[in-house]
Design an enzyme around this catalytic site. Sequence first.
Site, mmCIF file in Angstrom:
data_model
loop_
_atom_site.group_PDB
_atom_site.id
_atom_site.type_symbol
_atom_site.label_atom_id
_atom_site.label_comp_id
_atom_site.label_asym_id
_atom_site.label_seq_id
_atom_site.Cartn_x
_atom_site.Cartn_y
_atom_site.Cartn_z
ATOM 1 N N MET A 175 73.319 56.500 73.880
ATOM 2 C CA MET A 175 72.527 57.274 74.833
ATOM 3 C C MET A 175 71.267 56.531 75.241
ATOM 4 O O MET A 175 70.930 56.437 76.404
ATOM 5 C CB MET A 175 72.157 58.642 74.231
ATOM 6 C CG MET A 175 73.340 59.560 73.999
ATOM 7 S SD MET A 175 72.836 61.191 73.391
ATOM 8 C CE MET A 175 72.627 60.846 71.636
ATOM 9 N N GLY A 203 64.600 57.333 76.276
ATOM 10 C CA GLY A 203 64.850 57.639 74.875
ATOM 11 C C GLY A 203 65.185 59.102 74.705
ATOM 12 O O GLY A 203 66.320 59.530 74.905
ATOM 13 N N ILE A 232 71.199 50.959 69.421
ATOM 14 C CA ILE A 232 72.438 51.674 69.134
ATOM 15 C C ILE A 232 72.893 51.390 67.703
ATOM 16 O O ILE A 232 73.259 50.252 67.369
ATOM 17 C CB ILE A 232 73.552 51.299 70.136
ATOM 18 C CG1 ILE A 232 73.057 51.533 71.563
ATOM 19 C CG2 ILE A 232 74.809 52.104 69.846
ATOM 20 C CD1 ILE A 232 72.533 52.926 71.855
ATOM 21 N N GLU A 254 73.068 67.294 65.132
ATOM 22 C CA GLU A 254 72.503 65.974 64.858
ATOM 23 C C GLU A 254 71.151 66.103 64.157
ATOM 24 O O GLU A 254 70.845 65.358 63.213
ATOM 25 C CB GLU A 254 72.332 65.188 66.155
ATOM 26 C CG GLU A 254 71.696 63.818 65.960
ATOM 27 C CD GLU A 254 71.512 63.051 67.263
ATOM 28 O OE1 GLU A 254 70.803 62.027 67.239
ATOM 29 O OE2 GLU A 254 72.060 63.483 68.298
ATOM 30 N N ARG A 255 70.346 67.052 64.610
ATOM 31 C CA ARG A 255 69.023 67.228 63.994
ATOM 32 C C ARG A 255 69.129 67.816 62.591
ATOM 33 O O ARG A 255 68.317 67.508 61.718
ATOM 34 C CB ARG A 255 68.141 68.064 64.912
ATOM 35 C CG ARG A 255 67.674 67.241 66.098
ATOM 36 C CD ARG A 255 67.125 68.025 67.252
ATOM 37 N NE ARG A 255 66.775 67.089 68.334
ATOM 38 C CZ ARG A 255 66.635 67.421 69.602
ATOM 39 N NH1 ARG A 255 66.822 68.672 69.994
ATOM 40 N NH2 ARG A 255 66.325 66.499 70.501
ATOM 41 N N ARG A 298 53.019 54.745 33.904
ATOM 42 C CA ARG A 298 51.868 53.920 34.244
ATOM 43 C C ARG A 298 50.614 54.378 33.491
ATOM 44 O O ARG A 298 50.251 55.562 33.534
ATOM 45 C CB ARG A 298 51.619 53.995 35.753
ATOM 46 C CG ARG A 298 50.396 53.231 36.229
ATOM 47 C CD ARG A 298 50.571 51.742 36.055
ATOM 48 N NE ARG A 298 49.530 51.000 36.784
ATOM 49 C CZ ARG A 298 49.312 49.714 36.635
ATOM 50 N NH1 ARG A 298 50.074 48.997 35.803
ATOM 51 N NH2 ARG A 298 48.367 49.106 37.328
ATOM 52 N N HIS A 322 51.807 54.488 43.259
ATOM 53 C CA HIS A 322 52.342 53.265 42.665
ATOM 54 C C HIS A 322 51.296 52.152 42.640
ATOM 55 O O HIS A 322 51.464 51.153 41.926
ATOM 56 C CB HIS A 322 53.560 52.766 43.456
ATOM 57 C CG HIS A 322 54.865 53.381 43.054
ATOM 58 N ND1 HIS A 322 55.197 54.681 43.323
ATOM 59 C CD2 HIS A 322 55.934 52.845 42.390
ATOM 60 C CE1 HIS A 322 56.423 54.930 42.875
ATOM 61 N NE2 HIS A 322 56.896 53.831 42.294
ATOM 62 N N GLY A 323 50.246 52.303 43.453
ATOM 63 C CA GLY A 323 49.238 51.248 43.525
ATOM 64 C C GLY A 323 49.818 49.976 44.118
ATOM 65 O O GLY A 323 50.634 50.014 45.043
ATOM 66 N N THR A 381 61.682 62.699 68.934
ATOM 67 C CA THR A 381 60.404 62.493 68.261
ATOM 68 C C THR A 381 59.782 63.812 67.826
ATOM 69 O O THR A 381 60.160 64.889 68.309
ATOM 70 C CB THR A 381 59.415 61.774 69.192
ATOM 71 O OG1 THR A 381 59.126 62.644 70.308
ATOM 72 C CG2 THR A 381 59.977 60.453 69.689
#
Length: 392
Positions: free
Chosen positions: A126, A132, A158, A243-244, A269, A339-340, A366
């Site tokens: 598409m 878009g 694609i 799809e969403r 940690r 995680h630093g 979006t």
Amino acid sequence: MLERQFTEEQEQFRLAYRRFLHEEICPHMEAWRHKGIVDREAFRKAGAKGFLMIWPDEELGGLGDSDFRFEQIIIEEQHYALAADWFAPLHSRLVGPYLTRFGSREQQLRFIPKCAAGEAILAIAMTEPSAGSDIAAIRTTALEDGDHFVLNGSKTYISNGINADLIIVAAKTDPKENSRQIGLFVVERGMPGFERGRMLEKMGNKAQDTAELFFENVVIPRENVLGDPKKGFHYLMQGLAEERLIGSVGFLAAAQKAFDLTLEFVRERVVFGRKLSEMQNTQFKLAGLRTALDIQQVYVDQQVAALNAGQLAPVDAAKSKLATSELLGRVVDVGVQLHGGAGYMDEYPISRMYCDARGARIYAGTSEIMKTIISRDFLSDDYIPFNDRQGY
């Protein structure tokens, strides 16, 4: 978290698919990421095990069960196994249903068995360089010429663009600039005039092949036209809700995995003589995320139930896509921070997940487009206030 609703058969399916991933897919993921593409053999192995195209009837090579929870399991397990770069649901559940929703029985018999077996890989085209989320703005055309159509134009970004054998291409069948008259055309590998461009390098999802496609006077026979060549825009809108939801399931599963990776790290940690998990800042950040994840899981599971009942509204799918993609972004961002320095290193999965997650707020519409869809709903004259829906 509240108990989730899966059948015993589905739980067994989950275990079998998890085993398949760890035996046949995970050992190759690193090599595929370096190559930028998954080996076609992965599709054939999945097809041989019955893990592709669950929903078509047995005559077409499927299991004949349209319950979306099977696909939900597949999506979740791929993310939990850190193997989501092999995005099989794109082939199986995002593109495949176009063939049964809008294709003739002859087309289904011709295409679907090969797809269910993993012998033919699917893609949908598409997006264009200048179009878009706005499908109506596409410029690719397929103009009628006697007993066939002539396809001209280009597509970009694609997924499965290199691997695909069958590509459903959206093209305008009315050349007028503002026309929404679009058709869906099945372009087959090797058709004269069809060329693939370069494989595009991406920020994340490195093993998912993504490409440019070019069409120059490609002759499309009528037997490769899906449904009415004037109603493709409507067909695409029908598929977008599912799809969403596919996206939402994946985004949330990725967020769940990122949370678990981060929790495992902070438990081990040690900073200033204390485990990071013992510090209030860490506990508060993770508590907020854990709550959001559990609440969102209930909403996504409810949407799966709505889809199975044929009641999933596009606006609800937009809400889910918006919420899960934004939540994933929050989870991986906190994960990298906790995680630093390790979180910035590619050897730690959270680093890759951070890069992979950024696309979630873009593809399948979006976040801004999702907010537009949602606001149109509550600003419309048909909107019913919440209290009125409760009988007040």
